[in-house]
Design a protein around this motif. Sequence first.
Motif, short mmCIF file in Angstrom:
data_model
loop_
_atom_site.label_atom_id
_atom_site.label_comp_id
_atom_site.label_asym_id
_atom_site.label_seq_id
_atom_site.Cartn_x
_atom_site.Cartn_y
_atom_site.Cartn_z
N GLU A 29 21.19 46.51 37.08
CA GLU A 29 22.08 46.55 38.25
C GLU A 29 23.44 47.12 37.89
O GLU A 29 24.03 47.88 38.67
CB GLU A 29 22.22 45.15 38.85
N ASP A 30 23.94 46.79 36.70
CA ASP A 30 25.22 47.36 36.26
C ASP A 30 25.12 48.87 36.10
O ASP A 30 26.04 49.60 36.48
CB ASP A 30 25.67 46.72 34.94
N LEU A 31 24.02 49.35 35.55
CA LEU A 31 23.82 50.80 35.43
C LEU A 31 23.73 51.45 36.81
O LEU A 31 24.27 52.53 37.03
CB LEU A 31 22.57 51.11 34.61
N ALA A 32 23.05 50.79 37.72
CA ALA A 32 22.94 51.30 39.09
C ALA A 32 24.32 51.33 39.75
O ALA A 32 24.64 52.28 40.47
CB ALA A 32 21.97 50.45 39.90
N ASP A 33 25.13 50.30 39.50
CA ASP A 33 26.49 50.27 40.06
C ASP A 33 27.32 51.44 39.53
O ASP A 33 28.02 52.11 40.29
CB ASP A 33 27.19 48.96 39.71
N SER A 74 12.44 52.43 32.95
CA SER A 74 11.56 52.89 34.03
C SER A 74 10.83 51.74 34.72
O SER A 74 10.18 51.96 35.75
CB SER A 74 10.56 53.91 33.50
N SER A 75 10.92 50.54 34.19
CA SER A 75 10.26 49.40 34.85
C SER A 75 11.08 48.88 36.04
O SER A 75 10.59 48.05 36.80
CB SER A 75 9.99 48.28 33.86
N PHE A 76 12.29 49.38 36.19
CA PHE A 76 13.14 48.98 37.32
C PHE A 76 13.13 50.09 38.37
O PHE A 76 13.03 51.26 38.04
CB PHE A 76 14.59 48.74 36.87
N ASN A 77 13.26 49.70 39.61
CA ASN A 77 13.37 50.68 40.69
C ASN A 77 14.84 51.08 40.79
O ASN A 77 15.58 50.59 41.64
CB ASN A 77 12.85 50.10 42.00
N MET A 78 15.24 51.96 39.87
CA MET A 78 16.66 52.33 39.78
C MET A 78 17.13 53.07 41.03
O MET A 78 18.29 52.95 41.40
CB MET A 78 16.90 53.17 38.52
N LYS A 79 16.24 53.81 41.67
CA LYS A 79 16.63 54.51 42.89
C LYS A 79 17.06 53.50 43.96
O LYS A 79 18.11 53.65 44.57
CB LYS A 79 15.50 55.39 43.40
N ALA A 80 16.25 52.47 44.16
CA ALA A 80 16.57 51.45 45.17
C ALA A 80 17.83 50.68 44.78
O ALA A 80 18.69 50.42 45.63
CB ALA A 80 15.41 50.49 45.36
N LEU A 81 17.95 50.33 43.49
CA LEU A 81 19.16 49.62 43.03
C LEU A 81 20.40 50.48 43.26
O LEU A 81 21.44 49.99 43.70
CB LEU A 81 19.04 49.25 41.55
N GLY A 82 20.28 51.77 42.94
CA GLY A 82 21.41 52.68 43.12
C GLY A 82 21.79 52.86 44.58
O GLY A 82 22.97 52.91 44.93
N GLU A 83 20.78 52.95 45.44
CA GLU A 83 21.05 53.08 46.87
C GLU A 83 21.74 51.83 47.41
O GLU A 83 22.67 51.92 48.22
CB GLU A 83 19.76 53.37 47.64
N ASP A 84 21.29 50.66 46.96
CA ASP A 84 21.95 49.41 47.37
C ASP A 84 23.39 49.38 46.91
O ASP A 84 24.30 49.01 47.65
CB ASP A 84 21.20 48.19 46.81
N SER A 85 23.62 49.78 45.67
CA SER A 85 24.98 49.79 45.12
C SER A 85 25.87 50.77 45.87
O SER A 85 27.02 50.48 46.17
CB SER A 85 24.96 50.16 43.63
N TYR A 86 25.32 51.94 46.17
CA TYR A 86 26.08 52.96 46.91
C TYR A 86 26.43 52.44 48.30
O TYR A 86 27.56 52.60 48.77
CB TYR A 86 25.26 54.25 47.01
N ARG A 87 25.47 51.81 48.97
CA ARG A 87 25.72 51.24 50.29
C ARG A 87 26.81 50.16 50.23
O ARG A 87 27.71 50.12 51.07
CB ARG A 87 24.41 50.67 50.85
N ASP A 88 26.72 49.30 49.21
CA ASP A 88 27.74 48.26 49.03
C ASP A 88 29.11 48.89 48.81
O ASP A 88 30.11 48.47 49.40
CB ASP A 88 27.41 47.36 47.85
N LEU A 89 29.17 49.89 47.94
CA LEU A 89 30.43 50.56 47.64
C LEU A 89 30.99 51.26 48.88
O LEU A 89 32.18 51.17 49.17
CB LEU A 89 30.21 51.56 46.50
#
Length: 115
Positions: A29-33, A74-89
């Motif tokens: 999540e920190d990387l996605a943020d 690659s075991s994490f859905n980084m795209k979804a985590l990144g999109e969530d972080s972007y939306r939050d930001l």
Amino acid sequence: MKKSIRALLLLSLFGFSSTSFALSESEAEDLADLTAVFVYLKNDCGYQDLPDGQIRKALVFFAQQNRWDLTNYSSFNMKALGEDSYRDLSGIAVPNDTKCKSLARDSLSLLAYVK
């Protein structure tokens, strides 16, 4: 409001250090943020010329500095985590100019380490 931006940045930039174990969910999540910060700077703050390769290197550098093991990245859905972080930001209720200046000041220096 400014404190919430700084808190988000501190969490995304410093995260929790660990001793070379597989990437945890909070570290992912920190990387996605951090990724979301760079995407926001590119899309919403006029930094379109930031090279994607340099951003990737900065993310790897950040993970290495925190002694994170990226073998299970690659075991994490980084795209979804990144999109969530972007939306939050994007949803932080601060004028965009103020948000952009704060994000640029607190995160662009990371790119200097990987030139």
